[in-house]
Enzyme design. Structure first.
Site, PDB file in Angstrom:
ATOM      1  CD  GLU A 232       1.300  -5.331   5.646  1.00 29.63           C
ATOM      2  OE1 GLU A 232       2.122  -6.206   6.017  1.00 29.63           O
ATOM      3  OE2 GLU A 232       0.724  -5.391   4.545  1.00 29.63           O
TER       4      GLU A 232
ATOM      5  CB  ALA B 151      -0.883  -0.007   1.241  1.00 37.50           C
TER       6      ALA B 151
ATOM      7  N   GLY C  23       0.733  -5.032   0.989  1.00 36.94           N
ATOM      8  CA  GLY C  23      -0.397  -5.116   0.073  1.00 36.94           C
ATOM      9  C   GLY C  23      -0.023  -5.779  -1.241  1.00 36.94           C
TER      10      GLY C  23
ATOM     11  CD  GLU D 137      -2.487  -7.523   2.767  1.00 42.69           C
ATOM     12  OE1 GLU D 137      -2.196  -6.353   2.463  1.00 42.69           O
ATOM     13  OE2 GLU D 137      -3.178  -7.821   3.748  1.00 42.69           O
TER      14      GLU D 137
HETATM   15  N1  3HC Z   1       4.551   3.198  -0.290  1.00 44.05           N
HETATM   16  C1  3HC Z   1       5.027   4.345  -0.800  1.00 44.05           C
HETATM   17  N2  3HC Z   1       6.337   4.572  -1.003  1.00 44.05           N
HETATM   18  C2  3HC Z   1       7.176   3.584  -0.684  1.00 44.05           C
HETATM   19  C3  3HC Z   1       6.741   2.358  -0.171  1.00 44.05           C
HETATM   20  C4  3HC Z   1       5.353   2.173   0.016  1.00 44.05           C
HETATM   21  N3  3HC Z   1       4.851   1.037   0.490  1.00 44.05           N
HETATM   22  N4  3HC Z   1       7.817   1.581   0.063  1.00 44.05           N
HETATM   23  C5  3HC Z   1       8.885   2.309  -0.306  1.00 44.05           C
HETATM   24  N5  3HC Z   1       8.491   3.504  -0.767  1.00 44.05           N
HETATM   25  C6  3HC Z   1       9.347   4.583  -1.293  1.00 44.05           C
HETATM   26  C7  3HC Z   1      10.197   5.209  -0.218  1.00 44.05           C
HETATM   27  O1  3HC Z   1       9.498   6.193   0.495  1.00 44.05           O
HETATM   28  C8  3HC Z   1      11.338   5.764  -1.044  1.00 44.05           C
HETATM   29  O2  3HC Z   1      10.866   6.947  -1.622  1.00 44.05           O
HETATM   30  P1  3HC Z   1      11.840   8.147  -1.975  1.00 44.05           P
HETATM   31  O3  3HC Z   1      12.775   7.637  -3.017  1.00 44.05           O
HETATM   32  O4  3HC Z   1      10.945   9.223  -2.404  1.00 44.05           O
HETATM   33  O5  3HC Z   1      12.565   8.438  -0.684  1.00 44.05           O
HETATM   34  C9  3HC Z   1      11.503   4.743  -2.163  1.00 44.05           C
HETATM   35  O6  3HC Z   1      10.282   4.000  -2.174  1.00 44.05           O
HETATM   36  C10 3HC Z   1      12.641   3.792  -1.973  1.00 44.05           C
HETATM   37  O7  3HC Z   1      12.542   3.234  -0.667  1.00 44.05           O
HETATM   38  P2  3HC Z   1      13.834   2.744   0.110  1.00 44.05           P
HETATM   39  O8  3HC Z   1      14.806   3.859   0.209  1.00 44.05           O
HETATM   40  O9  3HC Z   1      13.369   2.105   1.355  1.00 44.05           O
HETATM   41  O10 3HC Z   1      14.412   1.679  -0.931  1.00 44.05           O
HETATM   42  P3  3HC Z   1      14.995   0.244  -0.712  1.00 44.05           P
HETATM   43  O11 3HC Z   1      15.283  -0.266  -2.062  1.00 44.05           O
HETATM   44  O12 3HC Z   1      16.052   0.275   0.319  1.00 44.05           O
HETATM   45  O13 3HC Z   1      13.774  -0.624  -0.094  1.00 44.05           O
HETATM   46  C11 3HC Z   1      11.567  -1.531   0.112  1.00 44.05           C
HETATM   47  C12 3HC Z   1      12.608  -0.886  -0.835  1.00 44.05           C
HETATM   48  C13 3HC Z   1      12.063  -2.896   0.556  1.00 44.05           C
HETATM   49  C14 3HC Z   1      10.270  -1.667  -0.643  1.00 44.05           C
HETATM   50  C15 3HC Z   1      11.402  -0.629   1.361  1.00 44.05           C
HETATM   51  O14 3HC Z   1      11.153   0.681   0.925  1.00 44.05           O
HETATM   52  C16 3HC Z   1      10.285  -1.037   2.273  1.00 44.05           C
HETATM   53  O15 3HC Z   1      10.465  -1.870   3.119  1.00 44.05           O
HETATM   54  N6  3HC Z   1       9.133  -0.388   2.112  1.00 44.05           N
HETATM   55  C17 3HC Z   1       8.039  -0.557   3.020  1.00 44.05           C
HETATM   56  C18 3HC Z   1       7.205  -1.716   2.612  1.00 44.05           C
HETATM   57  C19 3HC Z   1       6.015  -1.788   3.510  1.00 44.05           C
HETATM   58  O16 3HC Z   1       6.042  -1.539   4.678  1.00 44.05           O
HETATM   59  N7  3HC Z   1       4.900  -2.184   2.882  1.00 44.05           N
HETATM   60  C20 3HC Z   1       3.678  -2.327   3.608  1.00 44.05           C
HETATM   61  C21 3HC Z   1       2.879  -1.114   3.441  1.00 44.05           C
HETATM   62  S1  3HC Z   1       1.436  -1.184   4.437  1.00 44.05           S
HETATM   63  C22 3HC Z   1       0.372  -2.120   3.558  1.00 44.05           C
HETATM   64  O17 3HC Z   1       0.681  -2.664   2.529  1.00 44.05           O
HETATM   65  C23 3HC Z   1      -1.009  -2.177   4.139  1.00 44.05           C
HETATM   66  C24 3HC Z   1      -1.810  -3.269   3.548  1.00 44.05           C
HETATM   67  O18 3HC Z   1      -1.702  -4.394   4.346  1.00 44.05           O
HETATM   68  C25 3HC Z   1      -3.242  -2.887   3.447  1.00 44.05           C
END
Ligand code: 3HC
Ligand code: NAI
Length: 699
Positions: A125, A61, A102, A105
């Site tokens: 998450e 997400a 997501g 998912e």
């Molecule tokens: N949403 C929006 N932007 C995201 C994102 C996400 N889920 N995940 C990463 N980004 C963005 C970062 O903000 C960053 O943006 P920027 O370049 O503008 O600063 C860019 O992507 C790169 O991120 P990283 O510097 O962290 O890059 P890496 O290559 O080191 O890592 C990653 C990539 C493994 C995807 C890491 O960013 C990560 O762990 N992201 C979080 C993933 C996460 O928590 N997903 C769950 C979201 S909640 C969800 O899905 C709810 C659902 O259950 C309903």
């Protein structure tokens, strides 16, 4: 286009295209839903492949959308997944690189999944204080088995696809592609092979049971409780997975949804989401474009092999960058190298570092007594004594020998970086790199930008910081930079609290209960009370009007410098770090109070916490006004990474925002009326007063 649509023969391909990680924001969700409709309306299409462009299948997400109406705007993720499940034509997820949250998912909602090897698969998450909210807690246990799924959901850790594919009986992947390069082709062939299969398999229809359900979930709950103090999400993950194993699918989905929505509004989740974005924002400097060309840093020189020089060197050795350390005398070099060896050997003993890695790192370390041996280094970091005369001599020498374009950095903790730069004929190449002790452990790095520091130097050190696994925050030049400038005010409040009636243990206990790793007095004992004493002596000259408690000076006059002398605010047993309250120190504080004619009063924990934390906030607001920090979230990162501020409160600025700036200002006005405190300090910083009046927040 955030989701591209293409037809290849009789297979439709939907490709998520929302850089950087194909976050499932509203536009992307809409794109998927529309493409799916198009595929189902096209009679020539027999099956559909869903994949991601660029460096991810999907990172989940869109975190930036959370809290905004867009997050739930239809089609929300649940609706998209439902549309996929009810597609009359098979949908095959072709997964690669990153498949998280997501994103996973979404894949679990598809009829089939093919994965490239090396893909990082996770439901992270929980790291945002949430649980998977689009069926992850209900479908993953069905696809993978209850225990492996719960482990993934509670830890949030990523596991490589090939490892998951080895779990006996797993239904997460129907096929593993032989390589990432052949995924697209293999996905098409796989889609072709299942084009006529009916009925279409759905993960929701798989059985989900644990043979010793009650006992297992009880055990899991106990384990999680012990590990996740202050964070509600991990325990809730257990509840949701238990629902998957004990209820019908749709009922389990209701449980998950309810928990997800509740967690979204907890201060802990808000704090963790704030930190996620703050950490990434910290690496961006407003006037330094992201495409600024970088200087190539292939080798490093370090001046001074003492406490900091050694730790700094280790960071670069760990990252595979060769280091040459310079000292004035051979025995200082030998001592420095011996300490580095000792640190690595301790890691080897604990099994944290392999012997061959240790040797490989040490082979990258060279030492010298001659500046001429450093001339070709791409960058040099100075960590010599904190005296301007010594710095001057060193930087003049560096200016003489270093090749043009080499970055000249100083690890000074208090001196003026612009002055240090002025000792050279290349101030554009000079920058402050304020590491924290122990430099090989602490994640914070304050990057001090001088008035003339070149933009490409800033861009280069920010990237380098990431390489050595530091969280870098940019600070302008001022006394104490961001972190220590704030901590001085916090320390002053600690002193006033003693004068007014507290004991060191009472203050420490109150702020530790709030969540700080260590209270101000235990911290003073750890860092050395003599350091603060030296700073105060300077302040008494520079700022004679500034009000200070003199209690800490009395302590230092007794030689109680802290852990290093076995006695400070507390006593210490050799080899242990436990702080034991000392009656003589308490008597000393009481006698001093009496001499000042102060009648002690009982001070509540609430007042202690407010005075300590709001002193940080007020000084931070001034730091923002002065342009020393460019954003409030940078200040939060400094305090979270370098000063033990509780993670679940998201840093001092995020905390103040959550309390409400109006309330913070009201408290400051109350403190200003206390004649034993510093009324001038407690005038709310103009920026804070303005934001509070406008009902706004820092972040
Ligand atoms: N949403 C929006 N932007 C995201 C994102 C996400 N889920 N995940 C990463 N980004 C963005 C970062 O903000 C960053 O943006 P920027 O370049 O503008 O600063 C860019 O992507 C790169 O991120 P990283 O510097 O962290 O890059 P890496 O290559 O080191 O890592 C990653 C990539 C493994 C995807 C890491 O960013 C990560 O762990 N992201 C979080 C993933 C996460 O928590 N997903 C769950 C979201 S909640 C969800 O899905 C709810 C659902 O259950 C309903
Ligand atoms: P230290 O005293 O442990 O080490 C300094 C080293 O520099 C000594 O080994 C000394 O021999 C060497 N040295 C002195 N003059 C030199 C010269 N002209 N040429 C070459 N080597 C020389 O000091 P420490 O604690 O490592 O501090 C170094 C710098 O780091 C200081 O500027 C300090 O303010 C800063 N700093 C210290 C922190 C700490 O917690 N100790 C934290 C952050 C920054």
């Amino acid at each position: 286009m955030t989701a591209e649509y293409k037809v290849h023969g009789d297979i439709a391909i939907i490709t998520l295209n929302n850089p950087p990680v194909n976050g499932l924001g509203h536009a992307t969700r809409l794109g998927i839903a529309e493409a799916l409709e198009q595929a189902n309306a096209d009679a020539s299409v027999k099956a559909i492949v869903l994949t991601g462009a660029g460096k991810a299948f999907s990172g989940g997400a869109d975190i930036k959308e959370f809290g905004s109406p867009k997050a739930m705007q239809e089609p929300n993720l649940l609706s998209v997944i439902l549309a996929i499940e009810s597609s009359p034509k098979p949908v095959v997820a072709a997964i690669h690189s990153v498949c998280m949250g997501g994103g996973l998912e979404l894949a679990l909602g598809c009829h089939y999944r093919i994965s490239a090897p090396g893909c990082s698969v996770a439901l992270p998450e929980v790291k945002l204080g949430l649980l998977p909210g689009a069926g992850g807690t209900q479908r993953l246990p069905r696809a993978l088995g209850v225990e492996p799924a719960l482990n993934m959901i509670v830890s949030g850790e990523a596991i490589k696809s090939e490892m998951l594919a080895m779990i006996p009986g797993q239904k997460l992947f129907d096929k593993m592609a032989s390589s990432a390069a052949s995924l697209a082709e293999e996905a098409l062939a796989f889609a072709q092979s299942v084009a006529a299969a009916r009925p279409l398999p759905l993960v929701r229809n798989l059985p989900c049971k644990h043979p010793q359900g009650d006992a297992y979930f009880q055990f899991a709950r106990n384990m999680v409780k012990g590990m996740s103090k202050n964070f509600p999400a991990p325990g809730k993950c257990v509840d949701a997975v238990e629902a998957a194993a004990t209820k019908k699918f749709d009922d389990g989905m209701t449980v998950e949804r309810e928990i997800f929505i509740n967690l979204m509004w907890t201060p802990e989740s808000k704090a963790l989401r704030h930190i996620f974005l703050a950490e990434r924002a910290a690496s961006k400097i407003p006037d330094v474009p992201s495409d600024t060309p970088l200087r190539d840093i292939k080798s490093l020189a370090v001046i001074g092999a003492g406490t900091m020089g050694g730790g700094i060197s280790m960071n670069f050795l760990n990252a595979g960058i060769p280091v040459t350390m310079l000292e004035m005398k051979q025995d200082a070099l030998d001592r420095g190298v011996a300490t580095i060896r000792k640190n690595y050997e301790a890691q080897v003993k604990k099994g944290k570092l392999k012997q061959d890695k240790y040797e490989q790192r040490m082979s990258l370390l060279k030492t010298t007594l001659s500046y001429d041996d450093l001339k070709d280094a791409d960058m040099v970091i100075e960590a010599v004594f904190e005296e301007i005369g010594v710095k001057e001599a060193v930087f003049k020498e560096l200016d003489r020998v270093m090749k043009p374009g080499s970055i000249l950095a100083s690890n000074t903790s208090t001196l003026d970086v612009d002055k240090i730069a002025s000792f050279t004929k290349r101030p554009q190449d000079v920058v402050g790199l304020h590491f924290f002790s122990p430099a090989n452990v602490m994640r914070l790095l304050e990057v001090v930008r001088g008035a003339k520091t070149a933009k490409d130097v800033m861009a280069t050190v920010m990237v380098l910081a990431k390489k050595i696994k530091k969280t870098a925050v940019v600070s302008g030049v001022c006394d104490g930079f961001i972190g220590n400038r704030m901590i001085e005010q916090y320390g002053r409040q600690g002193g006033f609290l003693l004068d007014e009636g507290c004991t060191p243990a009472q203050v420490d206990k109150a702020i530790e209960k709030f969540g700080f790793a260590m209270g101000p007095f235990r911290m003073g004992d750890l860092a050395g009370n003599d350091i603060g004493w030296a700073i105060r002596k300077r302040r008494y000259q520079e700022k004679p009007d500034m009000k200070y408690s003199k209690t800490a000076d009395l302590l230092c006059e007794k030689g109680r410098y802290g852990q290093k002398t076995g006695a400070g605010w507390y006593d210490y047993v050799p080899g242990k770090r436990d702080a034991i309250p000392n009656a003589e120190v308490v008597a000393m504080i009481e006698a001093h109070r009496k001499a000042l004619g102060i009648t002690p009063r009982k001070i509540s924990d609430e007042e202690i916490v407010q005075r300590l934390v709001y002193s940080l906030v007020n000084e931070a607001a001034r730091i923002l006004e002065d342009g020393i920090a460019s954003k409030a979230s940078d200040i939060d990162m400094v305090y979270l990474m370098g000063y033990g501020f509780p993670i679940y409160r998201g840093g001092p600025m995020n905390y103040a925002d959550q309390v409400g700036l109006f309330n913070v200002v009201q408290a400051m006005k109350r403190f200003a009326k206390n004649p034993l405190d510093d009324a001038k300090f407690w005038q709310p910083a103009p920026l804070l007063a303005k934001l509070a009046a406008e009902g706004k927040t820092f972040n």
